[in-house]
Scaffold this motif. Structure first.
Motif: not given
Length: 243
Positions: A149, A145, A224, A219
């Motif tokens: 990202s 992750t 987010k 992602s």
């Protein structure tokens, strides 16, 4: 050039199982002139920042390694390998690069597959910055992750192709991950250097799927937004506690 050093992490003070010994034996077989360096509680300060301290105290040793590997390669240069990585040929051809990482699936870069960089590479500094700003109110994210990202923000394309971003070559899946995490068809080619065996014996298939989909959610825009809300609530809570 990337120095001829192979680094690995083994936190938790347990004996190395036979499967790990076999993988390390493959490193010696195909990279006989490389220095192999073990990192554990005796030579890495697990209390050096809140992320590694919390992970270690909770016996989440894989997360300690997620940060430690970045810090070690930044300081020393060389190649990091997870202890379940089996080499099937020499890594010499990769040493001329300033840095390399590997895809485990499209848009998923996993530092556990193995990666190499020269000491002081600026990408590692960017990657470490996430862990430096982490606070205990947050969850422990996987290295996939965090690194994926970061790379997506720098222009990583959703393709299983060789890409170069900020002086780091991103290798396609057949180089370092010819066997899929979920048992999809093998991807062995003449490019293949190693096999990541995913020796996560403590995880069920269901748990692996949950981790996989959690990584993908993180992602997405929804992920987010949720992450932003959680951070905002945590900040409000800290302000209220001060009053």
């Amino acid at each position: 050039m990337i120095p001829k050093k192979i680094h690995y992490c083994w936190f938790g003070k347990k004996e190395l199982p036979d499967s790990v010994e076999k993988c390390i034996a493959s490193w010696r077989r195909y990279c006989p002139d490389y220095e192999i360096i073990r990192w554990d509680e005796t030579n890495f300060d697990v209390d050096s920042l809140p992320f590694t301290k919390q992970a270690y105290d909770n016996k989440k040793y894989a997360y300690v390694s997620d940060y430690a590997r970045l810090h070690i390669i930044y300081r020393e240069g060389g190649i990091y390998l997870d202890t379940d990585v089996e080499l099937i040929k020499s890594l010499d051809d990769l040493l001329s690069l300033d840095g390399f990482l590997g895809l485990e699936e499209i848009s998923r870069v996993n530092t556990g597959l193995g990666f190499g960089m020269v000491a002081g590479h600026p990408f590692l500094e960017q990657n470490m910055s996430f862990y430096h700003s982490w606070t205990p109110e947050n969850n422990f994210p996987t290295c996939v992750t965090v690194t994926s990202s970061l790379l997506e923000g720098l222009g990583l394309l959703p393709q299983d192709t060789k890409q170069e971003i900020d002086g780091v070559v991103i290798l396609p899946t057949d180089y370092l991950c010819p066997r899929s995490y979920f048992g999809n068809p093998d991807r062995f080619t003449d490019n293949t250097y190693s096999i990541h065996h995913y020796d996560e014996t403590w995880l069920s298939r269901k748990d692996k799927l949950l981790i996989y989909y959690y990584d993908h959610l993180q992602s997405t825009m929804i992920g987010k937004i949720v992450s932003g809300i959680k951070k905002g609530l945590s900040a409000c809570k800290r302000q209220l506690e001060k009053k």
